[in-house]
Design an enzyme around this catalytic site. Structure first.
Site, PDB file in Angstrom:
ATOM      1  CG  HIS A 176      -1.731   1.242   1.385  1.00 16.25           C
ATOM      2  ND1 HIS A 176      -2.763   1.558   0.523  1.00 16.25           N
ATOM      3  CD2 HIS A 176      -1.659   2.262   2.296  1.00 16.25           C
ATOM      4  CE1 HIS A 176      -3.308   2.708   0.893  1.00 16.25           C
ATOM      5  NE2 HIS A 176      -2.659   3.155   1.967  1.00 16.25           N
ATOM      6  CG  ASP A 228      -9.923   8.218  -8.185  1.00 15.85           C
ATOM      7  OD1 ASP A 228     -10.965   7.534  -8.182  1.00 15.85           O
ATOM      8  OD2 ASP A 228      -9.609   8.985  -7.254  1.00 15.85           O
ATOM      9  CB  SER A 313       5.391  -1.295 -13.535  1.00 13.51           C
ATOM     10  OG  SER A 313       5.943  -0.774 -12.355  1.00 13.51           O
TER      11      SER A 313
END
Length: 434
Positions: A176, A228, A313
């Site tokens: 997180h 979002d 990534s």
């Protein structure tokens, strides 16, 4: 995941966070001081990006220093420790008017700083083979969240990071993350970015892991949410078949699915991206063929940690030095060659070459209001990368490394990028103080 990505993951965990390649058991703890390590690294990086068609060139040269202290764990059922990091970047050449564009040096609004530094810390605890960290110097490295270490200092994140190896062959992690520090920044409170969309979020969550079914077969599953912006899912299968003592075949399949999420800051997203690589290794030589596809009317997008920066990534096979071959509906093929000169009596000397061609990029179905609406119809392009590296094998300069990388990218038809040539020279010297 591919052998290359496995290696990067192992290095990221071991050198940046202090965790061993396979998590040690708390029962084996020798103590907070007894198991501690202090590592120092210098990195000299010259970056020359010659962009054509009137686009701005990007030229910078700098010297980076990194100091990482990783404590051991206190003894007992539950162990505690700390990790401390310090980074500095010094400008050697601002590029004669091109400074601030390459991401090597730290911008100051009017160019780049002559010198800049930052520090980070995290606290950690361990139970059995499970570790939890909290701090602002975290460097997870996985298919959906991988801060890069491709400039003078690495990118880092703030948040919670849980890793676990309770079962043989199974490595799990979850995170997180609430803030980032880019590789050309000293600010640990920046947002995370969607690199190609140019929008940002203050929260990224991920969970996943890798399971080694046998010594030759592994699978990975990951999921992430960039608040979002998108939810992203990843799967991988990697298999190596041994033909003889010095010959093998490797097959690597990667697939992502990205869907818009929440307030849809990057607009509508519905992309499936996959790649397949087949490699043949014989002695010192590895030959690889790759194919990659982007199925969707948006590009495949991934982690940025600052405006205009791109991190790691993206585990697709054709992601390269200059471009990722990830345009909407793009198809690409690649040919790779690697040579390890250890078999010829020169250990530490390696050579790499690849050629990738991408076609059928189609931006015609893009929503005009999308932040990705800068692709043309029927774009095509190619990239050729060359690299030579050498690592000193013994003596006082052991592990001193040199790498020279050159890349050429040419646009056949399109507007989403420009033709360019790039040269990078990287000199590194890692030193373990204790």
């Amino acid at each position: 995941m591919s052998f290359r990505r496995k290696t990067l993951l192992a290095l990221a965990i071991s050198t940046a966070t202090g965790a061993p390649l396979a998590l040690a058991s708390q029962a084996e703890s020798q103590g907070f001081i007894e198991d501690s390590h202090l590592k120092f690294m210098t990195r000299n990086l010259y970056w020359n990006h010659d962009r054509h068609g009137g686009a701005d060139d990007r030229r910078e040269w700098g010297q980076g220093f990194r100091l990482d202290y990783t404590s051991g764990y206190t003894q007992g059922t539950l162990g505690f420790g700390v990790d401390l990091s310090a980074y500095s970047a010094i400008k050697l050449d601002g590029g004669r008017g091109y400074s601030g564009q390459a991401g090597v040096l730290v911008p100051d609004g009017e160019g780049t700083k002559d010198a800049a530094g930052s520090a980070g810390a995290s606290v950690k605890m361990r139970l059995s083979n499970t570790e939890l960290r909290y701090g602002n110097n975290l460097r997870p490295y996985n298919p959906v969240f991988a801060p890069a270490d491709a400039r003078l200092v690495p990118g880092t994140a703030t948040g919670f990071w849980l890793t676990s190896s309770e079962w043989a062959g199974l490595d799990l992690e979850a995170g997180h993350m609430t803030a980032s520090k880019d590789f050309n920044s000293t600010n640990s409170d920046d947002d995370f970015h969607a690199s190609y969309a140019g929008v940002s979020t203050d929260t990224v969550d991920f969970v996943g892991g890798n399971y080694a079914i046998t010594d030759n077969l592994s699978v990975s599953l990951y999921g992430s949410e960039y608040k979002d912006i998108w939810r992203q899912y990843y799967a991988n299968t990697n298999y190596t078949y041994s033909l003889s003592d010095d010959q093998s075949l490797n097959f690597d399949f990667n697939i992502y699915r990205s869907n818009d999420e929440g307030r849809k800051l990057a607009g509508e997203i519905g992309v499936t991206a996959w790649s397949f690589a087949a490699a043949y290794t014989v002695g010192a030589h590895t030959f690889k063929v790759t194919h990659q596809r982007i199925n969707g009317d948006q590009p495949f997008d991934y982690l940025g940690m600052g405006p205009g920066t791109f991190h790691d990534s993206i585990y697709l096979a054709n992601s390269s030095q200059l471009v990722d071959f990830n345009g909407p509906n793009e198809r690409s093929w690649g040919l790779f060659y690697d040579l390890n000169m250890a078999s010829y009596g020169v250990p530490g000397l390696t050579f790499h070459a690849r050629y990738i061609r991408g076609t059928d990029v189609d931006g015609s179905k893009m929503d005009p209001s999308s932040p990705y609406a800068y692709y043309a119809d029927s774009e095509d392009h190619w990239e050729r990368d060359l690299a030579v590296g050498y690592v000193v094998q013994s003596g006082p300069a052991k592990d001193l490394s040199f790498k020279l990388r050159q890349a050429t990218h040419r646009i056949g038809n399109g507007k989403s990028d420009v033709s360019s040539d790039q040269v990078r020279l990287i000199i590194e010297f890692p030193y373990e103080i204790f």
